[in-house]
Design a protein around this motif. Structure first.
Motif, PDB file in Angstrom:
ATOM      1  N   ILE A 284       0.652  -1.315   0.026  1.00 38.04           N
ATOM      2  CA  ILE A 284       0.102   0.001  -0.006  1.00 38.04           C
ATOM      3  C   ILE A 284       0.765   1.430  -0.014  1.00 38.04           C
ATOM      4  O   ILE A 284       0.779   2.164  -0.949  1.00 38.04           O
ATOM      5  CB  ILE A 284      -0.840   0.174   1.228  1.00 38.04           C
ATOM      6  CG1 ILE A 284      -1.902  -1.284   1.400  1.00 38.04           C
ATOM      7  CG2 ILE A 284      -1.803   1.142   1.330  1.00 38.04           C
ATOM      8  CD1 ILE A 284      -2.770  -1.436   2.416  1.00 38.04           C
ATOM      9  N   PHE A 285       1.679   1.292   0.872  1.00 42.59           N
ATOM     10  CA  PHE A 285       2.724   2.368   0.981  1.00 42.59           C
ATOM     11  C   PHE A 285       4.036   1.958   1.083  1.00 42.59           C
ATOM     12  O   PHE A 285       4.881   1.679   2.002  1.00 42.59           O
ATOM     13  CB  PHE A 285       2.597   3.275   2.499  1.00 42.59           C
ATOM     14  CG  PHE A 285       1.498   4.050   2.196  1.00 42.59           C
ATOM     15  CD1 PHE A 285       1.108   4.955   1.401  1.00 42.59           C
ATOM     16  CD2 PHE A 285       0.295   3.577   3.234  1.00 42.59           C
ATOM     17  CE1 PHE A 285      -0.297   5.732   1.632  1.00 42.59           C
ATOM     18  CE2 PHE A 285      -0.801   4.325   3.407  1.00 42.59           C
ATOM     19  CZ  PHE A 285      -1.173   5.398   2.678  1.00 42.59           C
ATOM     20  N   PRO A 286       4.555   1.746  -0.175  1.00 47.74           N
ATOM     21  CA  PRO A 286       5.918   1.075  -0.497  1.00 47.74           C
ATOM     22  C   PRO A 286       6.970   2.084  -0.071  1.00 47.74           C
ATOM     23  O   PRO A 286       6.907   3.115  -0.038  1.00 47.74           O
ATOM     24  CB  PRO A 286       6.065   0.635  -1.953  1.00 47.74           C
ATOM     25  CG  PRO A 286       5.128   1.717  -2.535  1.00 47.74           C
ATOM     26  CD  PRO A 286       4.086   1.846  -1.487  1.00 47.74           C
ATOM     27  N   PRO A 287       8.034   1.502   0.002  1.00 46.61           N
ATOM     28  CA  PRO A 287       9.546   2.425   0.637  1.00 46.61           C
ATOM     29  C   PRO A 287       9.766   3.624  -0.609  1.00 46.61           C
ATOM     30  O   PRO A 287      10.330   4.444  -0.276  1.00 46.61           O
ATOM     31  CB  PRO A 287      10.689   1.359   0.374  1.00 46.61           C
ATOM     32  CG  PRO A 287      10.206   0.008   0.435  1.00 46.61           C
ATOM     33  CD  PRO A 287       8.633   0.199  -0.208  1.00 46.61           C
ATOM     34  N   ALA A 288       9.086   3.529  -1.813  1.00 48.25           N
ATOM     35  CA  ALA A 288       8.998   4.729  -2.587  1.00 48.25           C
ATOM     36  C   ALA A 288       8.343   5.945  -1.886  1.00 48.25           C
ATOM     37  O   ALA A 288       9.109   7.155  -2.197  1.00 48.25           O
ATOM     38  CB  ALA A 288       8.487   4.501  -4.026  1.00 48.25           C
ATOM     39  N   GLY A 289       7.738   5.808  -0.928  1.00 45.52           N
ATOM     40  CA  GLY A 289       7.187   7.026  -0.217  1.00 45.52           C
ATOM     41  C   GLY A 289       8.009   7.290   0.975  1.00 45.52           C
ATOM     42  O   GLY A 289       7.691   8.533   1.777  1.00 45.52           O
ATOM     43  N   ALA A 290       8.867   6.491   1.326  1.00 52.22           N
ATOM     44  CA  ALA A 290       9.664   6.805   2.580  1.00 52.22           C
ATOM     45  C   ALA A 290      11.057   7.452   2.225  1.00 52.22           C
ATOM     46  O   ALA A 290      11.455   8.577   3.077  1.00 52.22           O
ATOM     47  CB  ALA A 290      10.235   5.428   3.083  1.00 52.22           C
ATOM     48  N   HIS A 291      11.644   7.127   0.914  1.00 50.68           N
ATOM     49  CA  HIS A 291      12.824   7.901   0.861  1.00 50.68           C
ATOM     50  C   HIS A 291      12.733   9.337   0.484  1.00 50.68           C
ATOM     51  O   HIS A 291      13.681  10.047   0.854  1.00 50.68           O
ATOM     52  CB  HIS A 291      13.410   7.291  -0.394  1.00 50.68           C
ATOM     53  CG  HIS A 291      14.117   5.896  -0.200  1.00 50.68           C
ATOM     54  ND1 HIS A 291      15.068   5.325   0.450  1.00 50.68           N
ATOM     55  CD2 HIS A 291      13.388   4.654  -0.656  1.00 50.68           C
ATOM     56  CE1 HIS A 291      15.164   4.154   0.604  1.00 50.68           C
ATOM     57  NE2 HIS A 291      14.285   3.707  -0.142  1.00 50.68           N
ATOM     58  N   PRO A 292      11.543   9.995  -0.014  1.00 51.14           N
ATOM     59  CA  PRO A 292      11.486  11.586  -0.297  1.00 51.14           C
ATOM     60  C   PRO A 292      11.491  12.267   0.852  1.00 51.14           C
ATOM     61  O   PRO A 292      11.933  13.493   0.920  1.00 51.14           O
ATOM     62  CB  PRO A 292      10.128  11.577  -1.158  1.00 51.14           C
ATOM     63  CG  PRO A 292       9.877  10.257  -1.825  1.00 51.14           C
ATOM     64  CD  PRO A 292      10.425   9.307  -0.783  1.00 51.14           C
ATOM     65  N   TYR A 293      11.418  11.811   2.118  1.00 54.95           N
ATOM     66  CA  TYR A 293      11.287  12.653   3.110  1.00 54.95           C
ATOM     67  C   TYR A 293      12.844  13.210   3.427  1.00 54.95           C
ATOM     68  O   TYR A 293      13.047  14.285   3.871  1.00 54.95           O
ATOM     69  CB  TYR A 293      11.186  11.767   4.709  1.00 54.95           C
ATOM     70  CG  TYR A 293       9.473  11.507   4.981  1.00 54.95           C
ATOM     71  CD1 TYR A 293       8.716  12.516   5.337  1.00 54.95           C
ATOM     72  CD2 TYR A 293       8.886  10.195   4.270  1.00 54.95           C
ATOM     73  CE1 TYR A 293       7.291  12.223   5.580  1.00 54.95           C
ATOM     74  CE2 TYR A 293       7.580   9.923   4.762  1.00 54.95           C
ATOM     75  CZ  TYR A 293       6.732  11.072   5.325  1.00 54.95           C
ATOM     76  OH  TYR A 293       5.528  10.791   5.383  1.00 54.95           O
ATOM     77  N   LEU A 294      13.800  12.388   2.860  1.00 58.22           N
ATOM     78  CA  LEU A 294      15.205  12.963   3.158  1.00 58.22           C
ATOM     79  C   LEU A 294      15.577  14.027   2.156  1.00 58.22           C
ATOM     80  O   LEU A 294      16.442  14.753   2.675  1.00 58.22           O
ATOM     81  CB  LEU A 294      16.231  11.461   2.955  1.00 58.22           C
ATOM     82  CG  LEU A 294      15.974  10.350   3.569  1.00 58.22           C
ATOM     83  CD1 LEU A 294      16.930   9.425   3.437  1.00 58.22           C
ATOM     84  CD2 LEU A 294      16.201  10.653   5.314  1.00 58.22           C
TER      85      LEU A 294
END
Length: 333
Positions: A284-294
């Motif tokens: 649903i929320f893959p890591p592609a949504g995690a990295h942009p926070y950086l």
């Protein structure tokens, strides 16, 4: 402190407490008393209270643990669950923090007002939780956001940046990249056209098979995921009228991406300390949504965990240990 050392320390403290309780007084080791007292303090603060407070006529249920004079952690749950998703995490934090986890209207033990008497939108959920924090006397807190908790929590943070001491993100989105996958295609179609035909494609998302899938998909060891979790969630979903509420919120989710630029601007301006503990196997929320926070928070700490959407089911100990280390460095009394 690693998760394994944290668990070992807790087990040692508990063992010493039991030995102190049942051993004859003459044979009790003098050094055991402080450890036993420490164990008793942890047990007392980790005990969870189950409370309800009224917000604009709606009873909001919440779990509360830990000393009220400690820094507050506000835990915001996702879909289709409730504060029960934090049942294993709260005791790992409550010896040092004041932990509060509410259920949104229509979820868990909170009231489920009719759609004619309550607006089920992310704007309104955030407004309710904002008033909830005032009602329980909390004006400064670290956020834990997951799934639906992210758009609720980020609305609070953008509106009241002075209140937020830190943010823990677990599979919660604030970037377009996080929605660019197959799961979101029928939901995006519903945002564009709120027709019965598009709604019919989404109704299976509130059925037992889909709820169970959210817990088990991506889990490295599905046999370690308690079936109680999806069974409890499904009981709430199956209440008459709740399916329509969930469809309304799925449609309202389309109001979140337009807020992303403002939330990202908040990140860049205020640089809140952020811990990202992300189940990397989430469909649903893959890591592609995690990295942009950086991009916006270069000092954020990113940990990809070998688990799925509900990472706390398998990794509450690991996430709890990460949080204790992170919060200990960034959140003070």
């Amino acid at each position: 402190m690693s998760a394994s050392r944290l668990l070992a320390r807790s087990a040692t403290a508990l063992s010493l407490a039991l030995l102190t309780q049942f051993a004859p007084a003459a044979s009790a080791a003098p050094a055991a008393a402080p450890v036993a007292q420490d164990a008793a303090n942890v047990a007392n603060t980790a005990a969870v209270s189950y409370r309800t407070v009224k917000v604009d006529g709606v009873n909001i249920f919440y779990r509360e643990a830990g000393p009220k004079n400690a820094p507050t952690l506000l835990l915001l749950h996702g879909f289709p669950t409730s504060s029960q998703m934090f049942r294993n995490l709260i005791p790992l934090l409550a010896d040092k923090y004041h932990v509060i986890a509410p259920d949104y209207p229509g979820y868990g033990q909170s009231d489920m007002p009719s759609m004619s008497s309550y607006t089920y939108s992310f704007d309104n959920l955030a407004a309710t939780i904002d008033k909830f924090t005032t009602a329980v006397g909390v004006n400064r807190y670290a956020l834990y956001v997951q799934d639906y908790g992210a758009p609720v929590g980020y609305r609070l943070a953008a509106a009241h940046p002075e209140r937020v001491t830190a943010i823990v993100v677990q599979n919660g989105n604030a970037y377009d990249e996080g929605l660019d996958n197959e799961f979101w295609q029928p939901i995006k179609a519903y945002w564009a056209d709120k027709s019965e035909a598009n709604a019919a494609k989404l109704r299976p998302l509130v059925a037992l098979e889909a709820t169970k899938w959210q817990y088990l998909e991506g889990a490295r060891n599905p046999q370690r995921v308690s079936p109680d979790a999806w069974t409890v969630d499904q009981a709430y979903l199956d209440r008459p009228g709740n399916g329509a509420i969930q469809l309304e919120l799925l449609h309202s989710y389309g109001t979140n991406p337009p807020h992303y630029p403002a939330w990202q601007a908040y990140f860049r301006k205020y640089q809140p300390p952020m811990l990202i503990a992300w189940g990397k196997n989430d469909k649903i929320f893959p890591p592609a949504g995690a990295h942009p926070y950086l991009r916006d928070l270069p000092k954020a700490e990113l940990h990809l965990l070998d688990t799925g959407h509900f990472a706390l089911e398998e990794d509450s100990a690991a996430i709890g240990a990460l949080m204790r280390d992170f919060l200990g460095r960034h959140v003070k009394r």
